[in-house]
Design a protein around this motif. Structure first.
Motif, mmCIF file in Angstrom:
data_model
loop_
_atom_site.group_PDB
_atom_site.id
_atom_site.type_symbol
_atom_site.label_atom_id
_atom_site.label_comp_id
_atom_site.label_asym_id
_atom_site.label_seq_id
_atom_site.Cartn_x
_atom_site.Cartn_y
_atom_site.Cartn_z
ATOM 1 N N GLY A 52 0.789 -1.229 0.000
ATOM 2 C CA GLY A 52 0.000 0.000 0.000
ATOM 3 C C GLY A 52 0.814 1.268 0.000
ATOM 4 N N MET A 53 2.123 1.161 -0.252
ATOM 5 C CA MET A 53 2.990 2.330 -0.249
ATOM 6 C C MET A 53 3.753 2.426 -1.571
ATOM 7 S SD MET A 53 4.479 2.012 3.649
ATOM 8 C CE MET A 53 4.974 3.734 3.793
ATOM 9 N N ILE A 54 4.294 3.604 -1.835
ATOM 10 C CA ILE A 54 5.134 3.806 -3.011
ATOM 11 C C ILE A 54 6.552 3.363 -2.656
ATOM 12 C CG2 ILE A 54 6.032 5.485 -4.669
ATOM 13 C CD1 ILE A 54 3.637 7.285 -3.845
ATOM 14 N N LYS A 55 7.053 2.375 -3.369
ATOM 15 C CA LYS A 55 8.412 1.912 -3.132
ATOM 16 C C LYS A 55 9.387 2.831 -3.857
ATOM 17 C CE LYS A 55 5.824 -1.101 -3.360
ATOM 18 N NZ LYS A 55 4.395 -1.261 -2.955
ATOM 19 N N VAL A 56 10.231 3.503 -3.111
ATOM 20 C CA VAL A 56 11.110 4.532 -3.665
ATOM 21 C C VAL A 56 12.560 4.074 -3.531
ATOM 22 C CG1 VAL A 56 11.770 6.957 -3.565
ATOM 23 C CG2 VAL A 56 9.450 6.281 -2.921
ATOM 24 N N ARG A 111 -4.287 6.094 -5.154
ATOM 25 C CA ARG A 111 -5.710 5.917 -4.841
ATOM 26 C C ARG A 111 -6.310 4.697 -5.556
ATOM 27 N NH1 ARG A 111 -5.317 11.685 -5.093
ATOM 28 N NH2 ARG A 111 -5.843 12.632 -3.076
ATOM 29 N N GLU A 112 -5.574 4.157 -6.532
ATOM 30 C CA GLU A 112 -6.064 2.984 -7.262
ATOM 31 C C GLU A 112 -5.594 1.721 -6.548
ATOM 32 O OE1 GLU A 112 -8.129 3.474 -9.711
ATOM 33 O OE2 GLU A 112 -7.826 5.654 -9.577
ATOM 34 N N SER A 113 -6.542 0.928 -6.074
ATOM 35 C CA SER A 113 -6.206 -0.198 -5.204
ATOM 36 C C SER A 113 -5.464 -1.334 -5.899
ATOM 37 C CB SER A 113 -7.481 -0.752 -4.570
ATOM 38 O OG SER A 113 -8.376 -1.211 -5.574
ATOM 39 N N ASN A 114 -5.525 -1.405 -7.220
ATOM 40 C CA ASN A 114 -4.872 -2.515 -7.919
ATOM 41 C C ASN A 114 -3.529 -2.130 -8.540
ATOM 42 O OD1 ASN A 114 -6.119 -0.864 -9.841
ATOM 43 N ND2 ASN A 114 -6.340 -2.551 -11.311
ATOM 44 N N LEU A 115 -2.946 -0.996 -8.089
ATOM 45 C CA LEU A 115 -1.641 -0.570 -8.592
ATOM 46 C C LEU A 115 -0.582 -0.727 -7.505
ATOM 47 C CD1 LEU A 115 -2.514 2.699 -10.556
ATOM 48 C CD2 LEU A 115 -2.620 0.314 -11.328
ATOM 49 N N ASP A 116 0.510 -1.377 -7.840
ATOM 50 C CA ASP A 116 1.662 -1.493 -6.950
ATOM 51 C C ASP A 116 2.781 -0.679 -7.595
ATOM 52 O OD1 ASP A 116 2.911 -2.353 -4.660
ATOM 53 O OD2 ASP A 116 3.542 -4.283 -5.485
ATOM 54 N N ILE A 117 3.242 0.379 -6.922
ATOM 55 C CA ILE A 117 4.052 1.408 -7.567
ATOM 56 C C ILE A 117 5.488 1.390 -7.059
ATOM 57 C CG2 ILE A 117 4.237 3.885 -8.022
ATOM 58 C CD1 ILE A 117 1.197 4.013 -7.328
ATOM 59 N N TYR A 118 6.432 1.457 -8.013
ATOM 60 C CA TYR A 118 7.866 1.456 -7.717
ATOM 61 C C TYR A 118 8.516 2.563 -8.543
ATOM 62 C CZ TYR A 118 6.707 -3.230 -6.061
ATOM 63 O OH TYR A 118 6.128 -4.295 -5.404
ATOM 64 N N VAL A 119 9.366 3.364 -7.905
ATOM 65 C CA VAL A 119 10.003 4.463 -8.627
ATOM 66 C C VAL A 119 11.482 4.563 -8.251
ATOM 67 C CG1 VAL A 119 7.832 5.750 -8.681
ATOM 68 C CG2 VAL A 119 9.509 6.264 -6.915
ATOM 69 N N THR A 120 12.271 5.082 -9.193
ATOM 70 C CA THR A 120 13.636 5.492 -8.875
ATOM 71 C C THR A 120 13.730 6.986 -9.132
ATOM 72 O OG1 THR A 120 14.688 5.356 -11.062
ATOM 73 C CG2 THR A 120 14.430 3.295 -9.841
ATOM 74 N N GLY A 121 14.697 7.614 -8.466
ATOM 75 C CA GLY A 121 14.888 9.042 -8.681
ATOM 76 C C GLY A 121 16.327 9.430 -8.531
ATOM 77 N N SER A 122 16.759 10.383 -9.329
ATOM 78 C CA SER A 122 18.110 10.916 -9.216
ATOM 79 C C SER A 122 18.283 11.575 -7.867
ATOM 80 C CB SER A 122 18.360 11.937 -10.323
ATOM 81 O OG SER A 122 19.516 12.681 -10.045
ATOM 82 N N ASN A 123 19.417 11.306 -7.209
ATOM 83 C CA ASN A 123 19.608 11.858 -5.881
ATOM 84 C C ASN A 123 19.750 13.378 -5.881
ATOM 85 O OD1 ASN A 123 22.328 10.836 -7.005
ATOM 86 N ND2 ASN A 123 22.952 12.351 -5.512
#
Length: 418
Positions: A19-23, A109-121
Motif C-alpha cells: 500500500g505504499m510507493i516503493k522509492v 488511490r487505485e487499489s490494484n496498482l503497486d508502484i515502484y520508482v527510482t529518482g536521481s539523488n
C-alpha cells in the motif's frame, strides 16, 4: 555477467502490495535502474506476471519526453489498465515527470496498482520521500556494489580483488571497465561533472571552490573524529580561507543528502546516549573518495575501516562510534582518572547489537591487548568482534571475543553470527 543484487531485490519483494510507493534512492550510478527494470522486472516475469501488467516508463529516454507531462502520462496509464487485476507500475528517473509528487499520490488511490520508482539523488532525496508522499513512501536505499557483489564478476583471486575494490570502489560501470586509465578518468569525471554539479545546482551554491575544498578535507580524514569547527580551523591553517562553521555545516548536510558521505555519531555505551560532536565521516564509495585525491592517498587501514562501515550499513545496521569510559589509578600520583576508549563500530539492528573493531594487523600480544581493551570495557552481553586483514580461521577467545578475517566478514552476509 549479471550481478545478483539479492539484498535489494529481497527488500523490494518484501514490500510488494504494502500500500505504499516503493522509492529506490541512492548515489548516482549505483544501479537503481538496473535493480528495478532488470532484476525486479525479471522476477515479476518469472513469477508469472505478464508484460501487459508490468507498466514501465523511463523518463530519461528522449522518445518518452511527452510522458513527462502528468496528464499525458495518466491518460496513457489509464488506457493500459484494462482489468481489475494487479498492475505493477515501474517509473524510472521519476523526478523528470512534472508534478511527480501529485501524480504518484493520485496513482496511490487505485487499489490494484503497486508502484515502484527510482529518482536521481540530485532532486529526489530521502527527506523528499518522507515529506512529499505524506507518509506513504517506503524507501529502499541502494549502495554501490559490496565486495561480495564485486567478486561475482571480478576475474581474479580475492587478494587482487581487494586491491582493485579498495582503489576503485564498487560503482557498477567502473567495475566493468577494463583498464586503470578508464576507471580513473570515469571516477574523476563523474565526481566533477555529475555529483558536484548536482549539489551546486540543487542548493544554489555560489562558492563551488569551497565545496570542493571541503570534500578534499573530508576525504583526507576518513575514520578520524571531526566537526565543523575543526574543519574550519583546517581551512584557516592550510587553505587560508575564512569559511564559517555554519557554511561548513550546511555543505556537509548537502553532501549527506546527496549520499556522497555519511555520518557516524559517537555513542556513550555505558551512559546509553549520543555524545554529539565530534563525529566520523565516511564515503559512500571509496573509489570516489580516492578520485577526489587523484588516487594519491590510498591508506589501506583507513579504506578498510570505510569499507567495513559501508558493509554494515548495506546489511541494514545503524552504525555508531562507541565511546567507553574507563576508570584507572595513576601509579605516579595514586589519583583516580578516567580515559575514553573508542569502539570503531556499534552496529544495531532491532534487538541485535555488535561491538566491532577494525584491526589491520595484530602481530603481537601488545597489539591484541590494545584492540581488545575497549571491547573488554563493555560489560553487557552483546557480541564483541575484531575484524583483521590477516587470513585466519575465525575463533573465539577466553574473553568471548570473536576474531574473523576481513574476507570472511565481507564475503559472508551472516559472518557476524558465527
Amino acid at each position: 555477467m549479471e550481478v545478483q543484487r539479492n539484498t535489494y531485490l529481497n527488500k523490494l519483494l518484501n514490500r510488494m502490495h504494502n500500500g505504499m510507493i516503493k522509492v529506490i534512492t541512492g548515489i548516482r550510478r549505483s544501479g537503481k535502474s538496473y535493480l528495478l527494470l532488470t532484476l525486479f522486472r525479471n522476477h515479476l516475469r518469472a513469477s508469472g506476471i505478464t508484460d501487459d501488467h508490468i507498466l514501465v516508463m523511463e523518463f530519461d529516454r528522449i522518445e518518452n519526453r511527452q510522458y513527462r507531462d502528468p496528464y499525458i502520462l495518466l491518460d496513457y496509464l489509464k488506457k493500459q489498465i484494462t482489468d481489475k487485476g494487479e498492475y505493477y507500475i515501474l517509473l524510472d528517473e521519476v523526478q523528470m515527470l512534472q508534478s511527480f509528487e501529485e501524480v504518484l499520490n493520485s496513482l496511490m488511490r487505485e487499489s490494484n496498482l503497486d508502484i515502484y520508482v527510482t529518482g536521481s539523488n540530485s532532486k529526489f532525496l530521502s527527506k523528499d520521500v518522507l515529506t512529499e508522499f505524506r507518509g506513504r513512501g517506503d524507501e529502499v536505499h541502494i549502495f554501490p556494489l559490496s565486495f561480495q557483489e564485486f567478486m561475482q564478476i571480478y576475474d581474479g583471486d580475492v587478494y587482487h580483488g581487494w586491491a582493485e575494490y579498495m582503489m576503485y570502489g564498487g560503482l557498477p560501470l567502473a567495475v566493468t571497465m577494463k583498464t586503470d586509465e578508464q576507471k580513473v578518468q570515469y571516477l574523476k569525471s563523474l565526481f566533477r561533472e555529475t555529483y558536484i554539479k548536482d549539489i551546486v545546482e540543487r542548493n544554489k551554491i555560489e562558492k563551488q571552490k569551497e565545496l570542493e575544498d571541503l570534500l578534499n578535507v573530508l576525504s583526507s580524514s576518513i575514520g578520524g573524529l571531526s566537526n565543523p569547527l575543526k574543519i574550519a580551523d583546517t581551512f584557516k591553517s592550510r587553505l587560508h580561507s575564512s569559511i564559517s562553521n555554519n557554511t561548513i555545516s550546511k555543505y556537509i548536510d548537502y553532501l549527506k543528502e546527496a549520499f556522497v558521505i555519511s555520518e557516524a555519531q559517537r555513542y556513550d555505551v555505558k551512559g546509553r546516549k549520543y555524545i554529539g560532536s565530534p563525529v566520523k565521516y565516511y564515503f559512500e564509495d571509496v573509489g570516489l573518495r580516492n578520485a577526489l585525491l587523484d588516487f594519491r592517498q590510498v591508506e589501506e587501514t583507513h579504506l578498510m575501516e570505510n569499507i567495513i562501515y559501508n558493509e554494515l550499513r548495506m546489511r541494514g545496521y545503524n552504525v555508531d562510534v562507541g565511546n567507553v569510559k574507563q576508570r584507572y589509578i595513576d601509579k605516579a600520583s595514586s589519583s583516580k582518572l578516567t580515559k575514553h576508549l573508542e569502539i570503531d563500530y556499534v552496529a544495531n539492528l532491532g534487538s541485535k547489537r555488535f561491538y566491532i573493531q577494525s584491526a589491520f594487523q595484530m602481530p603481537d600480544a601488545e597489539k591484541i591487548k590494545q584492540e581488545k581493551a575497549s571491547l573488554l570495557a563493555v560489560k553487557d552481553s552483546f557480541k564483541k568482534i575484531i575484524i583483521v586483514k590477516d587470513v585466519i580461521k575465525p575463533f573465539q577467545d577466553e574473553d568471548g571475543i570473536l576474531t574473523i578475517g576481513l574476507f570472511d566478514f565481507l564475503q559472508n552476509s551472516n559472518s557476524l553470527e558465527w
